[in-house]
Design a protein around this motif. Structure first.
Motif, short mmCIF file in Angstrom:
data_model
loop_
_atom_site.label_atom_id
_atom_site.label_comp_id
_atom_site.label_asym_id
_atom_site.label_seq_id
_atom_site.Cartn_x
_atom_site.Cartn_y
_atom_site.Cartn_z
N PRO A 138 30.98 22.06 6.72
CA PRO A 138 30.45 23.18 5.93
C PRO A 138 29.64 24.18 6.74
O PRO A 138 29.68 25.38 6.46
N GLN A 139 28.88 23.70 7.72
CA GLN A 139 28.07 24.62 8.54
C GLN A 139 28.96 25.58 9.32
O GLN A 139 28.69 26.79 9.38
N LEU A 140 30.02 25.04 9.94
CA LEU A 140 30.94 25.90 10.70
C LEU A 140 31.66 26.89 9.78
O LEU A 140 31.80 28.06 10.12
N CYS A 141 32.09 26.41 8.63
CA CYS A 141 32.78 27.30 7.68
C CYS A 141 31.86 28.45 7.25
O CYS A 141 32.29 29.61 7.16
N GLY A 142 30.59 28.12 6.98
CA GLY A 142 29.64 29.15 6.61
C GLY A 142 29.42 30.15 7.73
O GLY A 142 29.35 31.37 7.49
N LEU A 143 29.33 29.66 8.97
CA LEU A 143 29.15 30.55 10.12
C LEU A 143 30.36 31.43 10.35
O LEU A 143 30.23 32.62 10.68
N LEU A 144 31.56 30.87 10.18
CA LEU A 144 32.78 31.65 10.35
C LEU A 144 32.88 32.75 9.29
O LEU A 144 33.27 33.89 9.58
N ALA A 145 32.52 32.42 8.05
CA ALA A 145 32.54 33.43 6.99
C ALA A 145 31.48 34.50 7.24
O ALA A 145 31.77 35.70 7.12
N LEU A 146 30.28 34.08 7.60
CA LEU A 146 29.20 35.04 7.88
C LEU A 146 29.56 35.93 9.06
O LEU A 146 29.33 37.15 9.03
N GLY A 147 30.13 35.34 10.11
CA GLY A 147 30.53 36.13 11.27
C GLY A 147 31.61 37.14 10.93
O GLY A 147 31.58 38.28 11.40
N SER A 148 32.56 36.75 10.08
CA SER A 148 33.63 37.66 9.66
C SER A 148 33.07 38.86 8.91
O SER A 148 33.43 40.01 9.17
N TRP A 149 32.18 38.59 7.96
CA TRP A 149 31.57 39.66 7.19
C TRP A 149 30.70 40.57 8.07
O TRP A 149 30.77 41.80 7.98
N SER A 150 29.91 39.96 8.95
CA SER A 150 28.98 40.73 9.78
C SER A 150 29.72 41.64 10.76
O SER A 150 29.39 42.83 10.89
#
Length: 312
Positions: A138-150
Motif C-alpha cells: 500500500p505504501q508504494l501504491c500510494g507513492l506511485l499515485a501521488l507521484g503521478s498526480w504531482s
C-alpha cells in the motif's frame, strides 16, 4: 485587429467540427450521449471498486484513478463544446482557454503515468507472483499515485504558464473544438520557440521513458506467459493483462494517429476530427473494455447495481 496580449478583451473563436448549422443537432446529440456514457461508465467503475472489498487491490486502485482521470479529461473539453454547439457561440475567453490547456495537459499526462504504473503492476503480478504483495504494498501504491498526480501538475503548469508569455490578437480563430495547444501556438503573434523546446524536452524526459516502461513491462510479461506450461495459466494471465493492453493500444494509437495526421496533412479540420478519438471516444470505451473482459469487475458491477437500484 490590434496585436498584443490584451488579456482583458482577448477571446478565441473555436470553429468546431463543422460550420454547417444543419449538423448542430446531430453533433449535440452524439457528443452529449457519448459524454453521458463516459461519465456514468467510469463513475460505475469507481463505485464498484470502492464498494467491493475483493477489488481493494493495486490493480483496481489504479483503475479507479484512471476512471476518475477519464471523467475529468472529458469534462475539460466536452461540456464547453456542447455549450458552443447549442448556443451557436464559438467564443472562449482567454482565461478559459488557458485553463482548458492546463487541465488538458494535466489529465493527459496523468493518463500516461497511470497506464505506465498499471503496466508495472501487471509485470510484478505475472513475472513475480510470489513477491507481489510485498512489492506492490500500500505504501508504494500510494507513492506511485501521488507521484503521478504531482508530476502531471508540474508539467501542466509549465506548459500553460509558457502560453501566458505569448501575445495574441484580440480575436483569434482556432480550427478546433477546444483550445488545442498546438493550434493556440500557431495563432500567437509572438515567437513560440520556447514552448516547442520545452514540449519536446518534456516528451523526451517523460513521454518516451513512460512508453518505454510500458513496452519493457509487456515484453517481460509476454515472455513469462509463453514459458508457462499450463494452457489454463496462460489463458488466465492473458485475460488479466488483456484489458489493460487494449486500453494502452487505444490510448497511444489514437494519440499517435492524431499527431501523425496533423504532421502529414495540412488540414486542421482533419486533425480536429481525429482528436475526437482520444478526447471523447477512448474515455467512453475504457469502462466497457475493463468490465466486459474482466470477470471480477463484471461481478462487482452486478452486485453494486443490484444493491443500489434493486434492493431487497
Amino acid at each position: 485587429m490590434d496585436a498584443g496580449n490584451q488579456t482583458g478583451a482577448l477571446e478565441f473563436l473555436l470553429l468546431g467540427l463543422s460550420e454547417d448549422p444543419e449538423l448542430r443537432p446531430l453533433l449535440f446529440g452524439l457528443f452529449s450521449s457519448m459524454y453521458l456514457v463516459s461519465v456514468l461508465g467510469n463513475l460505475l467503475i469507481i463505485l464498484a471498486v470502492s464498494s467491493d472489498s475483493h477489488l481493494h487491490t493495486p490493480m483496481y486502485f489504479f483503475l479507479s484513478h484512471l476512471s476518475f482521470c477519464d471523467i475529468c479529461f472529458s469534462s475539460t473539453i466536452v461540456p464547453k463544446m456542447l455549450v458552443n454547439i447549442q448556443t451557436s457561440n464559438k467564443a472562449i475567453t482567454y482565461a478559459g482557454c488557458i485553463t482548458q490547456i492546463c487541465f488538458f495537459w494535466f489529465f493527459g499526462y496523468l493518463d500516461h503515468f497511470l497506464l505506465t504504473v498499471m503496466a508495472y503492476d501487471r509485470f510484478v503480478a505475472i513475472c513475480h507472483p510470489l513477491h507481489y504483495t510485498i512489492m506492490m504494498n500500500p505504501q508504494l501504491c500510494g507513492l506511485l499515485a501521488l507521484g503521478s498526480w504531482s508530476l502531471s501538475v508540474l508539467v501542466a503548469l509549465l506548459y500553460s504558464l509558457l502560453v501566458l508569455r505569448l501575445s495574441f490578437c484580440t480575436h483569434m480563430e482556432i480550427p478546433h473544438f477546444f483550445c488545442e495547444w498546438a493550434e493556440v501556438l500557431k495563432a500567437a503573434s509572438s515567437d513560440a520557440l520556447a514552448n516547442y523546446v520545452v514540449f519536446y524536452a518534456g516528451t523526451g524526459l517523460l513521454g518516451v521513458p513512460l512508453l518505454t516502461g510500458i513496452l519493457f513491462s509487456y515484453s517481460k510479461i509476454i515472455s513469462s506467459i509463453l514459458k508457462m506450461s499450463s494452457a489454463e495459466g496462460r489463458y488466465r494471465a492473458f485475460s488479466t493483462c488483456g484489458s489493460h493492453l487494449t486500453v494502452i493500444s487505444l490510448f497511444y494509437g489514437t494519440g499517435l494517429g492524431v499527431y501523425l495526421s496533423s504532421a502529414f496533412s495540412p488540414s486542421s479540420s482533419k486533425g480536429a476530427v481525429a482528436s475526437v478519438m482520444y478526447t471523447v471516444v477512448t474515455p467512453m470505451l475504457n469502462p466497457f473494455i475493463y468490465s466486459l473482459r474482466n470477470r471480477d469487475m463484471k461481478g462487482a458491477l452486478r452486485k453494486f447495481v443490484s444493491r443500489s437500484f434493486f434492493p431487497l
